[in-house]
Scaffold this motif. Structure first.
Motif, PDB file in Angstrom:
ATOM      1  N   LEU A  88       0.813  -1.213   0.000  1.00  0.00           N
ATOM      2  CA  LEU A  88       0.000   0.000   0.000  1.00  0.00           C
ATOM      3  C   LEU A  88       0.846   1.261   0.000  1.00  0.00           C
ATOM      4  N   SER A  89       2.144   1.117  -0.137  1.00  0.00           N
ATOM      5  CA  SER A  89       3.033   2.275  -0.131  1.00  0.00           C
ATOM      6  C   SER A  89       2.854   3.090  -1.409  1.00  0.00           C
ATOM      7  N   ASP A  90       2.935   4.396  -1.278  1.00  0.00           N
ATOM      8  CA  ASP A  90       2.897   5.253  -2.454  1.00  0.00           C
ATOM      9  C   ASP A  90       4.100   4.985  -3.355  1.00  0.00           C
ATOM     10  N   ASP A  91       5.239   4.733  -2.723  1.00  0.00           N
ATOM     11  CA  ASP A  91       6.454   4.407  -3.459  1.00  0.00           C
ATOM     12  C   ASP A  91       6.492   2.892  -3.671  1.00  0.00           C
ATOM     13  N   LYS A  92       6.196   2.451  -4.897  1.00  0.00           N
ATOM     14  CA  LYS A  92       6.125   1.021  -5.168  1.00  0.00           C
ATOM     15  C   LYS A  92       7.484   0.342  -5.095  1.00  0.00           C
ATOM     16  N   GLN A  93       8.545   1.132  -5.006  1.00  0.00           N
ATOM     17  CA  GLN A  93       9.868   0.540  -4.820  1.00  0.00           C
ATOM     18  C   GLN A  93      10.026  -0.058  -3.426  1.00  0.00           C
ATOM     19  N   ASN A  94       9.047   0.203  -2.567  1.00  0.00           N
ATOM     20  CA  ASN A  94       9.065  -0.409  -1.245  1.00  0.00           C
ATOM     21  C   ASN A  94       8.533  -1.837  -1.269  1.00  0.00           C
ATOM     22  N   ALA A  95       8.328  -2.394  -2.457  1.00  0.00           N
ATOM     23  CA  ALA A  95       7.828  -3.768  -2.564  1.00  0.00           C
ATOM     24  C   ALA A  95       8.740  -4.752  -1.841  1.00  0.00           C
ATOM     25  N   TYR A  96      10.053  -4.489  -1.857  1.00  0.00           N
ATOM     26  CA  TYR A  96      10.992  -5.381  -1.176  1.00  0.00           C
ATOM     27  C   TYR A  96      10.671  -5.480   0.311  1.00  0.00           C
ATOM     28  N   PHE A  97      10.256  -4.339   0.903  1.00  0.00           N
ATOM     29  CA  PHE A  97       9.964  -4.317   2.334  1.00  0.00           C
ATOM     30  C   PHE A  97       8.718  -5.147   2.623  1.00  0.00           C
ATOM     31  N   VAL A  98       7.739  -5.042   1.747  1.00  0.00           N
ATOM     32  CA  VAL A  98       6.502  -5.804   1.908  1.00  0.00           C
ATOM     33  C   VAL A  98       6.780  -7.293   1.775  1.00  0.00           C
ATOM     34  N   GLU A  99       7.506  -7.673   0.708  1.00  0.00           N
ATOM     35  CA  GLU A  99       7.812  -9.081   0.489  1.00  0.00           C
ATOM     36  C   GLU A  99       8.674  -9.641   1.621  1.00  0.00           C
ATOM     37  N   GLY A 100       9.634  -8.846   2.057  1.00  0.00           N
ATOM     38  CA  GLY A 100      10.503  -9.299   3.130  1.00  0.00           C
ATOM     39  C   GLY A 100       9.764  -9.479   4.440  1.00  0.00           C
ATOM     40  N   THR A 101       8.830  -8.583   4.723  1.00  0.00           N
ATOM     41  CA  THR A 101       8.033  -8.702   5.953  1.00  0.00           C
ATOM     42  C   THR A 101       7.201  -9.974   5.925  1.00  0.00           C
ATOM     43  N   ASN A 112      -6.506 -22.606   6.800  1.00  0.00           N
ATOM     44  CA  ASN A 112      -6.446 -21.195   7.176  1.00  0.00           C
ATOM     45  C   ASN A 112      -5.557 -20.399   6.222  1.00  0.00           C
ATOM     46  N   ILE A 113      -5.930 -19.140   6.045  1.00  0.00           N
ATOM     47  CA  ILE A 113      -5.186 -18.223   5.173  1.00  0.00           C
ATOM     48  C   ILE A 113      -4.801 -16.984   5.974  1.00  0.00           C
ATOM     49  N   LEU A 114      -3.540 -16.579   5.847  1.00  0.00           N
ATOM     50  CA  LEU A 114      -3.091 -15.328   6.460  1.00  0.00           C
ATOM     51  C   LEU A 114      -2.900 -14.305   5.356  1.00  0.00           C
ATOM     52  N   GLU A 115      -3.633 -13.197   5.452  1.00  0.00           N
ATOM     53  CA  GLU A 115      -3.514 -12.088   4.506  1.00  0.00           C
ATOM     54  C   GLU A 115      -2.917 -10.887   5.223  1.00  0.00           C
ATOM     55  N   GLY A 116      -2.339  -9.985   4.455  1.00  0.00           N
ATOM     56  CA  GLY A 116      -1.781  -8.797   5.085  1.00  0.00           C
ATOM     57  C   GLY A 116      -1.487  -7.703   4.084  1.00  0.00           C
ATOM     58  N   SER A 117      -1.180  -6.544   4.621  1.00  0.00           N
ATOM     59  CA  SER A 117      -0.758  -5.410   3.804  1.00  0.00           C
ATOM     60  C   SER A 117       0.273  -4.615   4.592  1.00  0.00           C
ATOM     61  N   VAL A 118       1.137  -3.949   3.845  1.00  0.00           N
ATOM     62  CA  VAL A 118       2.186  -3.132   4.460  1.00  0.00           C
ATOM     63  C   VAL A 118       2.239  -1.796   3.748  1.00  0.00           C
ATOM     64  N   GLN A 119       2.321  -0.737   4.528  1.00  0.00           N
ATOM     65  CA  GLN A 119       2.492   0.605   3.977  1.00  0.00           C
ATOM     66  C   GLN A 119       3.709   1.226   4.644  1.00  0.00           C
ATOM     67  N   LYS A 120       4.691   1.584   3.833  1.00  0.00           N
ATOM     68  CA  LYS A 120       5.916   2.204   4.335  1.00  0.00           C
ATOM     69  C   LYS A 120       6.032   3.589   3.719  1.00  0.00           C
ATOM     70  N   ALA A 121       6.168   4.572   4.576  1.00  0.00           N
ATOM     71  CA  ALA A 121       6.336   5.953   4.127  1.00  0.00           C
ATOM     72  C   ALA A 121       7.457   6.575   4.945  1.00  0.00           C
ATOM     73  N   GLY A 122       8.625   6.714   4.325  1.00  0.00           N
ATOM     74  CA  GLY A 122       9.767   7.227   5.066  1.00  0.00           C
ATOM     75  C   GLY A 122      10.132   6.285   6.196  1.00  0.00           C
ATOM     76  N   ASN A 123      10.081   6.797   7.416  1.00  0.00           N
ATOM     77  CA  ASN A 123      10.450   6.015   8.592  1.00  0.00           C
ATOM     78  C   ASN A 123       9.253   5.312   9.225  1.00  0.00           C
ATOM     79  N   ALA A 124       8.049   5.584   8.721  1.00  0.00           N
ATOM     80  CA  ALA A 124       6.832   5.029   9.323  1.00  0.00           C
ATOM     81  C   ALA A 124       6.397   3.764   8.579  1.00  0.00           C
ATOM     82  N   VAL A 125       5.945   2.775   9.357  1.00  0.00           N
ATOM     83  CA  VAL A 125       5.483   1.499   8.794  1.00  0.00           C
ATOM     84  C   VAL A 125       4.130   1.153   9.399  1.00  0.00           C
TER      85      VAL A 125
END
Length: 348
Positions: free
Chosen positions: A32-45, A88-101
């Motif tokens: 959900l990050s505005d900067d789609k380059q943060n995809a690595y952070f989402v995948e890594g999490t 069971n299924i685990l779903e999630g979303s991550v939004q990273k903006a600067g230093n905030a997650v």
């Protein structure tokens, strides 16, 4: 070759057996990050949460190889659960903006669409390190899975509290898992090395360096950097920092397997690693890779079957077992059945 197991298609036939009540698949998290380059952070999490869950013996975890083709929040959960043979299924979303997650996670019983647990986490990069362990523990509690004392400690342990090291490590994990290519693994090594430079005491990152380099060494790729000495030193460092960590044992085993070709020593270390991280399919699959080399055919077949149960869409592993176990044993009917199944799953 070991790497064949990692280069896999992601389709599968239907699963018919009733899944365990404590079986779970972690679908790709939504970025959900505005900067789609943060995809690595989402995948890594997502990958770190999966790793923490795999340390809990009472849970049955499906590998990310089998879940990565799905959407982040699909509308056909019962069908997906049926294909993956999970309850069971685990779903999630991550939004990273600067230093905030901001992280949202929800656990769903697929058959009834019942939400068993959900939570939101608002953190900064300086205090995000424990989220994966908190999620894994909450999921286990929701599924009434009892953790041993050692499992609880392993699940909540923080590998690092250095934001730069953590981000570099997540970049490495995302790159390592994206496409499964030698170039991707080579780039992952670069990120893992950035992580250990930022935090020389980051045992998980040292272990990741060793395993990735060992695979490149084994396949004759990146020969200037991924040397026998480099693999050994990274694995030794991980073991010195955290000798009881599953990843450290896995790294030392990888050195013996893919570099020294000392299969007996590697097999013992991989077994010790799997005992500490029983849901890790890569560790499980490597047992049958070694056992087939040692002629331990019954053990190899058992671990191969279990690998497919835990990673039902991994056609690479399916084909490798067919060709390197059943074909060599002249069990041609089983070989043919597996290859036909693979072709149905991935006809291309």
């Amino acid at each position: 070759l070991f790497m064949l197991g990692r280069y896999s298609f992601r389709e599968n036939n239907s699963a018919s057996a009733k899944p365990s009540a404590r079986s779970i698949a972690v679908l790709p998290f939504d970025n959900l990050s505005d900067d789609k380059q943060n995809a690595y952070f989402v995948e890594g999490t997502q990958d770190e949460i999966l790793t923490r869950l795999s340390k809990i013996g009472a849970l049955r975890i499906v590998s990310r190889t089998s879940t990565s083709r799905y959407a982040s929040a699909p509308d056909n959960l019962p069908e997906i659960a049926r294909q993956l043979a999970v309850a069971n299924i685990l779903e999630g979303s991550v939004q990273k903006a600067g230093n905030a997650v901001h992280i949202n996670v929800q656990l769903i019983r697929a058959a009834t669409d019942e939400h068993l647990w959900a939570e939101s986490y608002n953190r900064t990069l300086e205090d995000v390190f424990g989220v994966e362990g908190e999620v894994a523990q909450a999921v286990a509690d929701a599924l009434k899975a009892t953790l041993t004392g050692a499992e609880r400690q392993a699940v909540i342990a923080k590998g690092t509290e250095n934001p730069a090291a953590y981000e570099a490590y997540l970049r490495g994990r995302a790159t390592d898992n994206s496409g499964y290519t030698f170039i991707g693994t080579q780039k992952a090594v670069g990120n893992y090395l950035l992580a250990v430079r930022a935090d020389p005491n980051f045992a998980q990152a040292w272990a990741a360096v060793a395993v990735a380099m060992a695979n490149l060494y084994f396949n004759g790729y990146d020969t200037q950097r991924s040397t026998e000495t480099a693999v050994r030193d990274a694995a030794d460092t991980a073991m010195k920092l955290q000798p009881d960590l599953a990843e450290s044992l896995w790294a030392r085993g990888g050195y013996y397997y893919w570099v020294k070709r000392d299969y007996r020593s590697a097999l013992e270390l991989f077994k010790r690693a799997l005992a500490k991280q029983p849901g890790d399919v890569d560790m499980l699959a490597s047992l049958f890779f070694i056992e087939r080399r040692l002629g331990l055919w019954d053990d190899a077949i058992a671990h191969y079957r279990e690998s497919l149960e835990r990673d039902p869409r991994n056609v690479g592993v399916m084909v490798q077992g067919a060709c390197e176990i059943f074909f060599w044993l002249r069990r041609y009917d089983e070989t043919r059945e597996l290859l036909q199944q693979a072709l149905k799953i991935a006809p291309g």
